[in-house]
Design a protein around this motif. Sequence first.
Motif, PDB file in Angstrom:
ATOM      1  N   GLU A  83       0.829  -1.205   0.000  1.00  0.00           N
ATOM      2  CA  GLU A  83       0.000   0.000   0.000  1.00  0.00           C
ATOM      3  C   GLU A  83       0.861   1.252   0.000  1.00  0.00           C
ATOM      4  O   GLU A  83       0.530   2.251  -0.655  1.00  0.00           O
ATOM      5  N   CYS A  84       1.951   1.219   0.723  1.00  0.00           N
ATOM      6  CA  CYS A  84       2.875   2.357   0.735  1.00  0.00           C
ATOM      7  C   CYS A  84       3.433   2.595  -0.662  1.00  0.00           C
ATOM      8  O   CYS A  84       3.510   3.750  -1.135  1.00  0.00           O
ATOM      9  N   ASP A 298      -1.055   3.986   2.568  1.00  0.00           N
ATOM     10  CA  ASP A 298      -1.110   4.702   1.290  1.00  0.00           C
ATOM     11  C   ASP A 298      -0.738   6.167   1.505  1.00  0.00           C
ATOM     12  O   ASP A 298       0.031   6.757   0.736  1.00  0.00           O
ATOM     13  N   GLY A 299      -1.285   6.763   2.559  1.00  0.00           N
ATOM     14  CA  GLY A 299      -0.974   8.161   2.863  1.00  0.00           C
ATOM     15  C   GLY A 299       0.474   8.368   3.257  1.00  0.00           C
ATOM     16  O   GLY A 299       1.069   9.410   2.957  1.00  0.00           O
ATOM     17  N   ARG A 321       4.151  13.253  10.433  1.00  0.00           N
ATOM     18  CA  ARG A 321       3.607  12.258  11.359  1.00  0.00           C
ATOM     19  C   ARG A 321       2.103  12.163  11.092  1.00  0.00           C
ATOM     20  O   ARG A 321       1.372  13.133  11.284  1.00  0.00           O
ATOM     21  N   LEU A 322       1.669  10.999  10.636  1.00  0.00           N
ATOM     22  CA  LEU A 322       0.276  10.812  10.245  1.00  0.00           C
ATOM     23  C   LEU A 322      -0.517  10.183  11.383  1.00  0.00           C
ATOM     24  O   LEU A 322       0.044   9.512  12.254  1.00  0.00           O
ATOM     25  N   PRO A 323      -1.849  10.358  11.386  1.00  0.00           N
ATOM     26  CA  PRO A 323      -2.664   9.844  12.491  1.00  0.00           C
ATOM     27  C   PRO A 323      -2.895   8.339  12.390  1.00  0.00           C
ATOM     28  O   PRO A 323      -2.927   7.770  11.303  1.00  0.00           O
ATOM     29  N   HIS A 324      -3.045   7.720  13.545  1.00  0.00           N
ATOM     30  CA  HIS A 324      -3.432   6.314  13.630  1.00  0.00           C
ATOM     31  C   HIS A 324      -4.779   6.231  14.339  1.00  0.00           C
ATOM     32  O   HIS A 324      -5.262   7.221  14.887  1.00  0.00           O
TER      33      HIS A 324
END
Length: 337
Positions: A83-84, A298-299, A321-324
């Motif tokens: 996905e990455c 993906d993000g 830093r993306l949210p989980h």
Amino acid sequence: MASRASPRFSIIEVARKAGVSPATVSRAFNQPEIVHPDTLAHIRAIAKRAGFRPNRVGRSLRSGSTRTIGLILPTLSNPVFAECFEGAERRARESGYSVMLTATGYDPAVESAAVQGLIDHQVDGLILTVADAARSATLDDLDSAGMPYVLVYNESTDHPYASVDNRAAAIDMVSHLAALGHRRIAIVTGPLTASDRARRRLSGARACAKKLGLEPIQHIAMGSHTGSDADALKSALRGKQAPTALFCSNDLLATAVIADLVALGLSVPSDISVCGFDGMRFGALLTPPLTTVAQPSDGIGQAACSNLLAQIHGQPPQSNRLPHCIVVGGTAAPVRR
């Protein structure tokens, strides 16, 4: 007599047929993001009918840029990395870049060789996951070479990255298990030397357990990041102090652990709760659905690629830093009294 191949259309001829300037045609192939969508579609349609293909080799020689980025991931057998890749490749394609991909099998020696191979192919920058960002000779080599790069999934105070907060995510999952009444929790991981992400998750889990007054977090080490060891599980589940919940460092490992638990005669979650980390789509298809920490892979790929392209065009490196979030499934349930 053999027929001669028809001559290649030139950029000037495409521009004449499309009714635009040669510079606009050049931008359509090299910087499509700055061309109006209708104009871009019109130019590409003309070029397709004419059989025109841009000469990327010649352009690279003139500009000193291959408009190619390298992507180095531990494996594609784990959907999180696939996905990455999709997110990074889509973002690169939108800006007229191609992606060269290689996998390392979690081996630091292969990481180094893969980086050198991509540098030899004259990539403009790299997106990569390393075993340990704090002690990576590979990253030192990239810094010395002045090669733009962005880490994915690794977190670092010294290197640009795109990732969730692995420690905070583990804290949230242990808090969720504690709210279900679990006081004896074990973390299941692959080799910690090959994954600083797993180490951060273990650290966060232990800090949370201490803060909440739970029993100290046990650590069950597997020989593989995605494969379970039934003997290791059997040993860890003996005795009155056996964990009532297992927090696995990724979703593939969690599904392998569940399969071994069932083979050992245990029911999930009636006898023991299990949760994972990643939020892979297949987790929702399990029976019961997997409880997990979801991260936007993906993000993460998109953010890393955007950061890398900005570096390539002269901007300073940045981190994202993306949210989980916690996905509440059916594999973690209130502890049996």
